[in-house]
Design a protein around this motif. Structure first.
Motif, PDB file in Angstrom:
ATOM      1  N   ALA A 192     -26.295 -28.618 -55.252  1.00 33.80           N
ATOM      2  CA  ALA A 192     -26.730 -29.699 -56.125  1.00 33.80           C
ATOM      3  C   ALA A 192     -25.638 -30.765 -56.246  1.00 33.80           C
ATOM      4  O   ALA A 192     -24.455 -30.449 -56.267  1.00 33.80           O
ATOM      5  CB  ALA A 192     -27.065 -29.153 -57.502  1.00 33.80           C
TER       6      ALA A 192
ATOM      7  N   ARG B 229     -25.304 -32.689 -58.787  1.00 36.58           N
ATOM      8  CA  ARG B 229     -25.230 -33.052 -60.197  1.00 36.58           C
ATOM      9  C   ARG B 229     -23.967 -32.505 -60.850  1.00 36.58           C
ATOM     10  O   ARG B 229     -23.911 -32.293 -62.047  1.00 36.58           O
ATOM     11  CB  ARG B 229     -26.470 -32.510 -60.935  1.00 36.58           C
ATOM     12  CG  ARG B 229     -27.721 -33.328 -60.659  1.00 36.58           C
ATOM     13  CD  ARG B 229     -28.897 -32.729 -61.385  1.00 36.58           C
ATOM     14  NE  ARG B 229     -28.601 -32.530 -62.809  1.00 36.58           N
ATOM     15  CZ  ARG B 229     -29.202 -31.650 -63.589  1.00 36.58           C
ATOM     16  NH1 ARG B 229     -30.117 -30.864 -63.099  1.00 36.58           N
ATOM     17  NH2 ARG B 229     -28.875 -31.536 -64.861  1.00 36.58           N
TER      18      ARG B 229
ATOM     19  N   GLU C 220     -26.497 -27.776 -62.141  1.00 41.08           N
ATOM     20  CA  GLU C 220     -27.648 -26.923 -61.841  1.00 41.08           C
ATOM     21  C   GLU C 220     -27.379 -25.466 -62.178  1.00 41.08           C
ATOM     22  O   GLU C 220     -28.057 -24.862 -62.981  1.00 41.08           O
ATOM     23  CB  GLU C 220     -28.011 -27.026 -60.352  1.00 41.08           C
ATOM     24  CG  GLU C 220     -28.657 -28.346 -59.966  1.00 41.08           C
ATOM     25  CD  GLU C 220     -30.062 -28.492 -60.557  1.00 41.08           C
ATOM     26  OE1 GLU C 220     -30.709 -27.468 -60.823  1.00 41.08           O
ATOM     27  OE2 GLU C 220     -30.492 -29.638 -60.758  1.00 41.08           O
ATOM     28  N   CYS C 221     -26.358 -24.900 -61.534  1.00 39.86           N
ATOM     29  CA  CYS C 221     -26.114 -23.467 -61.723  1.00 39.86           C
ATOM     30  C   CYS C 221     -24.937 -23.191 -62.663  1.00 39.86           C
ATOM     31  O   CYS C 221     -24.730 -22.059 -63.075  1.00 39.86           O
ATOM     32  CB  CYS C 221     -25.894 -22.777 -60.379  1.00 39.86           C
ATOM     33  SG  CYS C 221     -24.397 -23.274 -59.530  1.00 39.86           S
TER      34      CYS C 221
END
Ligand SMILES: [Zn+2]
Length: 85
Positions: free
Chosen positions: A32, A34, A10-11
């Motif tokens: 997140a 992910r 995400e980031c």
């Protein structure tokens, strides 16, 4: 447990986490789930992931302990204030 390096999907930040093989971890920054494991950069030269992990566990433990002490002190203060009108 081995320490792995992850990159958040995400980031995009990278972080190291001690996890069992096959487990995924949530990003410490945005939460997140992910994150993907980076296989190529597990142990950069000059770094000691194991020692660093132990140290950060220790400092996290101390922070928790300090926070707990703060809460105790705070609740004692409130109780003392409540008992004296
Ligand atoms: Zn993230």
């Amino acid at each position: 447990m081995p320490i792995f390096e992850f990159e958040c999907g995400e980031c995009g930040i990278r972080f190291e986490e001690l996890v069992a093989a096959g487990e995924s971890v949530a990003c410490p920054d945005c939460g997140a789930e992910r994150s993907r494991r980076l296989y190529s950069e597990v142990s950069p030269p000059g770094r000691q992931p194991r020692g660093a992990g132990v140290r950060s566990d220790e400092s996290r433990r101390r922070e928790r302990e300090a926070a707990r002490q703060d809460r105790i002190t705070e609740s004692r203060k409130r109780r003392a204030a409540g008992e004296k009108p």
